[in-house]
Write a protein that holds these residues in place. Structure first.
Motif, PDB file in Angstrom:
ATOM      1  N   ASP A  43       0.840  -1.195   0.000  1.00  0.00           N
ATOM      2  CA  ASP A  43       0.000   0.000   0.000  1.00  0.00           C
ATOM      3  C   ASP A  43       0.877   1.247   0.000  1.00  0.00           C
ATOM      4  O   ASP A  43       1.549   1.526   0.990  1.00  0.00           O
ATOM      5  CB  ASP A  43      -0.911  -0.005   1.222  1.00  0.00           C
ATOM      6  CG  ASP A  43      -1.740   1.251   1.331  1.00  0.00           C
ATOM      7  OD1 ASP A  43      -2.110   1.823   0.287  1.00  0.00           O
ATOM      8  OD2 ASP A  43      -2.023   1.673   2.476  1.00  0.00           O
ATOM      9  N   PRO A  44       0.884   2.007  -1.115  1.00  0.00           N
ATOM     10  CA  PRO A  44       1.741   3.190  -1.167  1.00  0.00           C
ATOM     11  C   PRO A  44       1.352   4.255  -0.151  1.00  0.00           C
ATOM     12  O   PRO A  44       2.191   5.014   0.313  1.00  0.00           O
ATOM     13  CB  PRO A  44       1.578   3.715  -2.589  1.00  0.00           C
ATOM     14  CG  PRO A  44       0.585   2.856  -3.267  1.00  0.00           C
ATOM     15  CD  PRO A  44       0.170   1.776  -2.349  1.00  0.00           C
ATOM     16  N   GLY A  45       0.071   4.298   0.234  1.00  0.00           N
ATOM     17  CA  GLY A  45      -0.372   5.293   1.217  1.00  0.00           C
ATOM     18  C   GLY A  45       0.237   5.067   2.578  1.00  0.00           C
ATOM     19  O   GLY A  45       0.762   5.983   3.202  1.00  0.00           O
ATOM     20  N   SER A  46       0.199   3.827   3.046  1.00  0.00           N
ATOM     21  CA  SER A  46       0.738   3.511   4.371  1.00  0.00           C
ATOM     22  C   SER A  46       2.221   3.168   4.320  1.00  0.00           C
ATOM     23  O   SER A  46       2.871   3.119   5.346  1.00  0.00           O
ATOM     24  CB  SER A  46      -0.028   2.336   4.984  1.00  0.00           C
ATOM     25  OG  SER A  46       0.285   1.131   4.297  1.00  0.00           O
ATOM     26  N   ARG A  79       3.271  -5.115   3.904  1.00  0.00           N
ATOM     27  CA  ARG A  79       2.431  -6.249   4.290  1.00  0.00           C
ATOM     28  C   ARG A  79       0.959  -6.026   3.939  1.00  0.00           C
ATOM     29  O   ARG A  79       0.169  -6.957   4.010  1.00  0.00           O
ATOM     30  CB  ARG A  79       2.584  -6.557   5.777  1.00  0.00           C
ATOM     31  CG  ARG A  79       3.970  -7.091   6.097  1.00  0.00           C
ATOM     32  CD  ARG A  79       4.102  -7.437   7.578  1.00  0.00           C
ATOM     33  NE  ARG A  79       5.441  -7.863   7.886  1.00  0.00           N
ATOM     34  CZ  ARG A  79       5.826  -9.133   7.969  1.00  0.00           C
ATOM     35  NH1 ARG A  79       4.971 -10.088   7.754  1.00  0.00           N
ATOM     36  NH2 ARG A  79       7.064  -9.440   8.271  1.00  0.00           N
ATOM     37  N   THR A  80       0.608  -4.811   3.561  1.00  0.00           N
ATOM     38  CA  THR A  80      -0.772  -4.553   3.167  1.00  0.00           C
ATOM     39  C   THR A  80      -0.919  -4.730   1.661  1.00  0.00           C
ATOM     40  O   THR A  80       0.041  -4.629   0.904  1.00  0.00           O
ATOM     41  CB  THR A  80      -1.213  -3.134   3.566  1.00  0.00           C
ATOM     42  OG1 THR A  80      -0.325  -2.193   2.967  1.00  0.00           O
ATOM     43  CG2 THR A  80      -1.208  -2.958   5.073  1.00  0.00           C
ATOM     44  N   VAL A  81      -2.130  -4.992   1.252  1.00  0.00           N
ATOM     45  CA  VAL A  81      -2.416  -5.216  -0.162  1.00  0.00           C
ATOM     46  C   VAL A  81      -2.522  -3.863  -0.861  1.00  0.00           C
ATOM     47  O   VAL A  81      -3.192  -2.960  -0.389  1.00  0.00           O
ATOM     48  CB  VAL A  81      -3.723  -6.025  -0.312  1.00  0.00           C
ATOM     49  CG1 VAL A  81      -4.123  -6.144  -1.763  1.00  0.00           C
ATOM     50  CG2 VAL A  81      -3.545  -7.401   0.312  1.00  0.00           C
ATOM     51  N   GLY A  82      -1.825  -3.754  -1.985  1.00  0.00           N
ATOM     52  CA  GLY A  82      -1.848  -2.520  -2.758  1.00  0.00           C
ATOM     53  C   GLY A  82      -2.802  -2.607  -3.931  1.00  0.00           C
ATOM     54  O   GLY A  82      -3.646  -3.505  -4.000  1.00  0.00           O
ATOM     55  N   PRO A  83      -2.660  -1.696  -4.886  1.00  0.00           N
ATOM     56  CA  PRO A  83      -3.574  -1.610  -6.024  1.00  0.00           C
ATOM     57  C   PRO A  83      -3.687  -2.883  -6.869  1.00  0.00           C
ATOM     58  O   PRO A  83      -4.732  -3.132  -7.456  1.00  0.00           O
ATOM     59  CB  PRO A  83      -3.000  -0.466  -6.855  1.00  0.00           C
ATOM     60  CG  PRO A  83      -2.202   0.346  -5.900  1.00  0.00           C
ATOM     61  CD  PRO A  83      -1.684  -0.612  -4.874  1.00  0.00           C
TER      62      PRO A  83
END
Length: 156
Positions: free
Chosen positions: A72-75, A79-83
């Motif tokens: 995730d580019p925002g966070s 480990r988070t799912v991105g686009p």
């Protein structure tokens, strides 16, 4: 490190190994590579330090390929799912081979992206789990004859 063809013990003792059924660098699909985290040169020792957008650069005889870690580019959390719907980093059971599928963890889905997956043992000094890094090819390959790519020459 030189990437060897194959992921058997003999191959991985020489360096990171290309999963034979995965695509080659720059091709549509998932270029998958396994490597030791500890010992045998420890090529993947610090994979857990990679962040969203970290560059992973592969050189062949003719081209440089720059992949960027997903997430995730925002966070900025890998480990988070991105686009793309794929995390940049995950820890899985060794039996979870879907991480090296042409579209990671989506068996039978036709790939449209140029991806890279790195796998290694986790935690350090253990083979209990696998640390997995997913990245996407950035831009077009750069001819090796044109010098270092921006990711290695301070330009990105």
């Amino acid at each position: 490190y030189t990437v060897i063809e194959g992921i058997g013990t003999a191959q991985l003792d020489k360096g990171p190994g290309h999963y034979p059924d995965s695509v080659l660098p720059g091709q549509v699909g998932n270029f998958a590579v396994a490597g030791h985290r500890v010992g045998k040169g420890s090529p993947f020792l610090n994979l857990d330090k990679l962040k969203v957008g970290s560059a992973i650069v592969i050189r062949t005889k003719t081209y440089w390929y720059t992949y960027r870690v997903l997430g995730d580019p925002g966070s900025r959390n890998p480990r988070t799912v991105g686009p793309l719907g794929i995390p940049g980093m995950q820890v899985v059971d060794p039996s979870e081979v879907g991480v090296i599928a042409p579209v990671p963890d989506r068996a039978g889905v036709r790939p449209t992206q140029r991806l890279l997956t790195l796998t290694t043992c986790h935690p350090k000094f253990s083979a209990r789990e696998r640390l997995v890094i997913h990245a996407q090819l950035e831009g077009s390959p750069q001819p090796a004859s044109s010098g270092l790519p921006p990711a290695l020459s301070g330009g990105g």
